[in-house]
Motif scaffolding. Structure first.
Motif, PDB file in Angstrom:
ATOM      1  N   VAL A  19      53.097  -5.204  20.162  1.00 13.36           N
ATOM      2  CA  VAL A  19      53.091  -5.007  21.599  1.00 13.36           C
ATOM      3  C   VAL A  19      54.440  -4.473  22.067  1.00 13.36           C
ATOM      4  CG1 VAL A  19      52.895  -6.199  23.818  1.00 13.36           C
ATOM      5  CG2 VAL A  19      51.346  -6.771  21.964  1.00 13.36           C
ATOM      6  N   SER A  20      55.509  -4.894  21.433  1.00 12.24           N
ATOM      7  CA  SER A  20      56.836  -4.478  21.881  1.00 12.24           C
ATOM      8  C   SER A  20      57.198  -3.062  21.438  1.00 12.24           C
ATOM      9  CB  SER A  20      57.889  -5.459  21.391  1.00 12.24           C
ATOM     10  OG  SER A  20      57.972  -5.431  19.991  1.00 12.24           O
ATOM     11  N   ASP A  21      56.313  -2.370  20.705  1.00 15.07           N
ATOM     12  CA  ASP A  21      56.598  -0.998  20.299  1.00 15.07           C
ATOM     13  C   ASP A  21      56.338   0.002  21.419  1.00 15.07           C
ATOM     14  OD1 ASP A  21      57.456  -1.754  17.834  1.00 15.07           O
ATOM     15  OD2 ASP A  21      55.618  -1.204  16.786  1.00 15.07           O
ATOM     16  N   ARG A  22      55.787  -0.482  22.518  1.00 12.54           N
ATOM     17  CA  ARG A  22      55.554   0.402  23.665  1.00 12.54           C
ATOM     18  C   ARG A  22      55.888  -0.357  24.939  1.00 12.54           C
ATOM     19  NH1 ARG A  22      50.695  -1.602  22.129  1.00 12.54           N
ATOM     20  NH2 ARG A  22      49.268  -2.296  23.742  1.00 12.54           N
ATOM     21  N   VAL A  23      56.253   0.387  25.947  1.00  7.43           N
ATOM     22  CA  VAL A  23      56.573  -0.209  27.235  1.00  7.43           C
ATOM     23  C   VAL A  23      55.307  -0.877  27.764  1.00  7.43           C
ATOM     24  CG1 VAL A  23      57.340   0.258  29.589  1.00  7.43           C
ATOM     25  CG2 VAL A  23      58.316   1.564  27.688  1.00  7.43           C
ATOM     26  N   PRO A  24      55.404  -2.117  28.224  1.00 10.85           N
ATOM     27  CA  PRO A  24      54.203  -2.792  28.734  1.00 10.85           C
ATOM     28  C   PRO A  24      53.665  -2.106  29.986  1.00 10.85           C
ATOM     29  CG  PRO A  24      56.159  -4.069  29.242  1.00 10.85           C
ATOM     30  CD  PRO A  24      56.595  -2.948  28.347  1.00 10.85           C
ATOM     31  N   HIS A  25      52.386  -2.309  30.246  1.00 12.83           N
ATOM     32  CA  HIS A  25      51.763  -1.728  31.441  1.00 12.83           C
ATOM     33  C   HIS A  25      51.809  -2.752  32.566  1.00 12.83           C
ATOM     34  CE1 HIS A  25      49.135   0.475  34.070  1.00 12.83           C
ATOM     35  NE2 HIS A  25      48.395  -0.614  34.207  1.00 12.83           N
ATOM     36  N   PHE A  26      52.389  -2.365  33.684  1.00  8.66           N
ATOM     37  CA  PHE A  26      52.462  -3.225  34.856  1.00  8.66           C
ATOM     38  C   PHE A  26      51.678  -2.587  35.999  1.00  8.66           C
ATOM     39  CE2 PHE A  26      57.020  -4.639  33.532  1.00  8.66           C
ATOM     40  CZ  PHE A  26      56.497  -5.526  32.614  1.00  8.66           C
ATOM     41  N   VAL A  67      64.372   4.771  26.433  1.00  6.70           N
ATOM     42  CA  VAL A  67      65.286   3.815  25.798  1.00  6.70           C
ATOM     43  C   VAL A  67      64.587   2.643  25.120  1.00  6.70           C
ATOM     44  CG1 VAL A  67      67.146   4.358  27.411  1.00  6.70           C
ATOM     45  CG2 VAL A  67      65.636   2.427  27.892  1.00  6.70           C
ATOM     46  N   TRP A  68      63.298   2.523  25.295  1.00 12.94           N
ATOM     47  CA  TRP A  68      62.562   1.335  24.821  1.00 12.94           C
ATOM     48  C   TRP A  68      62.783   1.053  23.343  1.00 12.94           C
ATOM     49  CZ3 TRP A  68      60.608  -2.655  27.188  1.00 12.94           C
ATOM     50  CH2 TRP A  68      59.707  -3.482  26.522  1.00 12.94           C
ATOM     51  N   LEU A  69      62.549   2.030  22.490  1.00  7.19           N
ATOM     52  CA  LEU A  69      62.643   1.812  21.047  1.00  7.19           C
ATOM     53  C   LEU A  69      64.084   1.770  20.539  1.00  7.19           C
ATOM     54  CD1 LEU A  69      59.608   3.936  19.808  1.00  7.19           C
ATOM     55  CD2 LEU A  69      59.783   1.441  19.998  1.00  7.19           C
ATOM     56  N   GLN A  70      65.041   2.081  21.388  1.00  6.82           N
ATOM     57  CA  GLN A  70      66.451   2.005  21.000  1.00  6.82           C
ATOM     58  C   GLN A  70      66.975   0.574  21.063  1.00  6.82           C
ATOM     59  OE1 GLN A  70      68.522   4.740  23.561  1.00  6.82           O
ATOM     60  NE2 GLN A  70      67.327   6.492  22.877  1.00  6.82           N
ATOM     61  N   ASN A  71      66.161  -0.332  21.583  1.00  8.29           N
ATOM     62  CA  ASN A  71      66.557  -1.732  21.712  1.00  8.29           C
ATOM     63  C   ASN A  71      65.783  -2.591  20.724  1.00  8.29           C
ATOM     64  OD1 ASN A  71      68.426  -1.905  24.188  1.00  8.29           O
ATOM     65  ND2 ASN A  71      66.766  -0.572  24.868  1.00  8.29           N
ATOM     66  N   SER A  72      66.335  -3.728  20.389  1.00  8.74           N
ATOM     67  CA  SER A  72      65.717  -4.615  19.396  1.00  8.74           C
ATOM     68  C   SER A  72      64.439  -5.249  19.940  1.00  8.74           C
ATOM     69  CB  SER A  72      66.698  -5.718  18.999  1.00  8.74           C
ATOM     70  OG  SER A  72      66.883  -6.615  20.092  1.00  8.74           O
ATOM     71  N   ASP A  73      63.569  -5.680  19.018  1.00  3.55           N
ATOM     72  CA  ASP A  73      62.352  -6.397  19.407  1.00  3.55           C
ATOM     73  C   ASP A  73      62.689  -7.631  20.226  1.00  3.55           C
ATOM     74  OD1 ASP A  73      60.715  -4.611  18.084  1.00  3.55           O
ATOM     75  OD2 ASP A  73      60.430  -5.881  16.320  1.00  3.55           O
ATOM     76  N   LEU A  95      63.995  -2.645  33.248  1.00  2.00           N
ATOM     77  CA  LEU A  95      65.083  -1.708  32.952  1.00  2.00           C
ATOM     78  C   LEU A  95      66.437  -2.339  33.243  1.00  2.00           C
ATOM     79  CD1 LEU A  95      66.022   1.152  32.146  1.00  2.00           C
ATOM     80  CD2 LEU A  95      65.757   1.800  34.548  1.00  2.00           C
ATOM     81  N   THR A  96      66.544  -3.063  34.346  1.00  3.54           N
ATOM     82  CA  THR A  96      67.798  -3.721  34.701  1.00  3.54           C
ATOM     83  C   THR A  96      68.218  -4.716  33.630  1.00  3.54           C
ATOM     84  OG1 THR A  96      67.344  -3.439  37.057  1.00  3.54           O
ATOM     85  CG2 THR A  96      68.963  -5.127  36.452  1.00  3.54           C
ATOM     86  N   CYS A  97      67.263  -5.482  33.123  1.00  2.00           N
ATOM     87  CA  CYS A  97      67.556  -6.448  32.064  1.00  2.00           C
ATOM     88  C   CYS A  97      68.116  -5.729  30.827  1.00  2.00           C
ATOM     89  CB  CYS A  97      66.283  -7.219  31.704  1.00  2.00           C
ATOM     90  SG  CYS A  97      66.476  -8.359  30.319  1.00  2.00           S
ATOM     91  N   MET A  98      67.496  -4.631  30.449  1.00  2.00           N
ATOM     92  CA  MET A  98      67.961  -3.895  29.262  1.00  2.00           C
ATOM     93  C   MET A  98      69.335  -3.274  29.501  1.00  2.00           C
ATOM     94  SD  MET A  98      64.527  -2.187  27.793  1.00  2.00           S
ATOM     95  CE  MET A  98      64.207  -2.921  26.209  1.00  2.00           C
TER      96      MET A  98
END
Length: 123
Positions: A19-26, A67-73, A95-98
């Motif tokens: 699930v974390s390999d893609r940006v979640p859907h909100f 930037v999603w995949l540039q960050n750790s699981d 995004l702010t959290c990352m």
């Protein structure tokens, strides 16, 4: 026993996508509608408009996609949890959290400043 083996075979045979390999859907449309309603109910002088809220959320989503995949699981899961806490799923919060985690990581390597302390020469 046969059911367990069949279930295991079905699970092994299917490719898994974390699930974390893609940006979640909100559902940011619902978020923005609720934000506008809350601001109106509170009688804010400068309430958030629906269009501005949607623009901010969509801009954050575009940035997250880069930037999603540039960050750790671990970070992605942590930030997703924070962005969905309280039921207000927000790409801006995600995004702010990352970005804050990235900033904290970059400042950890910065030299420690001693300032004008009286004790600076005692080190």
């Amino acid at each position: 026993m046969k059911i367990a083996l069949l279930s295991l075979a079905m699970m092994v045979g299917q490719p898994t996508i974390s699930v974390s390999d893609r940006v979640p859907h909100f559902d940011v449309e619902a978020l923005c509608k609720a934000t506008v309603a809350t601001d109106k109910a509170m009688g804010l002088t400068l309430p958030e408009s629906y269009d501005n809220c949607m623009r901010d959320e969509n801009t954050a989503l575009k940035q997250l996609n880069t930037v999603w995949l540039q960050n750790s699981d671990t970070l992605r899961n942590q930030c997703e949890g924070e962005a969905t806490a309280g039921g207000s799923d927000s790409y801006v919060d995600l995004l702010t959290c990352m970005q804050m985690a990235d900033w904290a990581k970059s400042t950890a390597d910065a030299p420690k400043l001693r300032g004008a302390s009286k004790n600076r020469n005692k080190l």
